[in-house]
Design an enzyme around this catalytic site. Sequence first.
Site, mmCIF file in Angstrom:
data_model
loop_
_atom_site.group_PDB
_atom_site.id
_atom_site.type_symbol
_atom_site.label_atom_id
_atom_site.label_comp_id
_atom_site.label_asym_id
_atom_site.label_seq_id
_atom_site.Cartn_x
_atom_site.Cartn_y
_atom_site.Cartn_z
ATOM 1 N N ASP A 93 -2.559 -26.177 -24.583
ATOM 2 C CA ASP A 93 -1.901 -25.144 -24.141
ATOM 3 C C ASP A 93 -2.877 -23.837 -23.961
ATOM 4 O OD1 ASP A 93 0.554 -23.986 -22.832
ATOM 5 O OD2 ASP A 93 1.066 -23.071 -24.716
ATOM 6 N N ASP A 130 -1.499 -20.210 -23.356
ATOM 7 C CA ASP A 130 -0.797 -19.049 -24.012
ATOM 8 C C ASP A 130 -0.333 -19.343 -25.299
ATOM 9 O OD1 ASP A 130 -0.727 -17.072 -21.918
ATOM 10 O OD2 ASP A 130 0.536 -18.185 -20.686
#
Length: 259
Positions: free
Chosen positions: A13, A15
């Site tokens: 991922d 963020d």
Amino acid sequence: MAERKPIESWLTDMDGVLIHEGVPIPGADAFLKRLRESGKPFLVLTNNSIYTARDLHARLQRMGLDIPVENIWTSALATAKFLDDQRPGGTAYVIGEAGLTTALHDIGYVLTDSEPDYVVLGETRTYSFEAMTKAVRLINAGSRFICTNPDETGPSLQGPLPATGAVAALITKATGKEPYFAGKPNPLMMRTGLNAIGAHSETSAMIGDRMDTDVLAGLEAGMLTYLVLTGLTAAGDVDKYPFRPSKIVDSIADLVDRI
């Protein structure tokens, strides 16, 4: 149980794992550098559909993180891949930004508000009542309802913002129609991403900061999962869920030597 095979490809991922509020998380640059040097396939994923992969490449580069365009996989790209498989050359009414409209244009979709095959809802900072009303009427008239991702809120410097999932709930209340979500935690996003880099779930790992999207999607796609504690999930939150990550680490810096 049979011992798991060595990890040959990585999904992570963005963020909360690599960056936080526009600032690289310590260790992110070293992790990406090690990945590039290793030659192992990898993808950086985001449920945010606002930006194109090219936009994200430029934004991350300004932060000092070098991620090639082909190694970025967004919920907009996953949505476009899904629609291209389901109904090639279709039509859609879109609520969203350039990341989503560009992805749909690239697969040959025509964007229209005249009897579209689909209403596609993505992330935008300017949700309008007029656009939502049009979406409701088109869905009631027979258009299928698709959403890029189910995230109900998104981060900002001022605090949480309403996101795609929250607006989708409004449209569902008005139409009685549930959308199909293409982004995390739907393992479809992981599987299409793995296919894009020629990887297999059995020898892949997913790194994320959220139990309800990253870890769940990786788990359901059959991958090894790492939870980092630099984002939304704290160590004490893990036991609230009926599933667990394969491993919990403090940050991405702890994974550099595992590549």
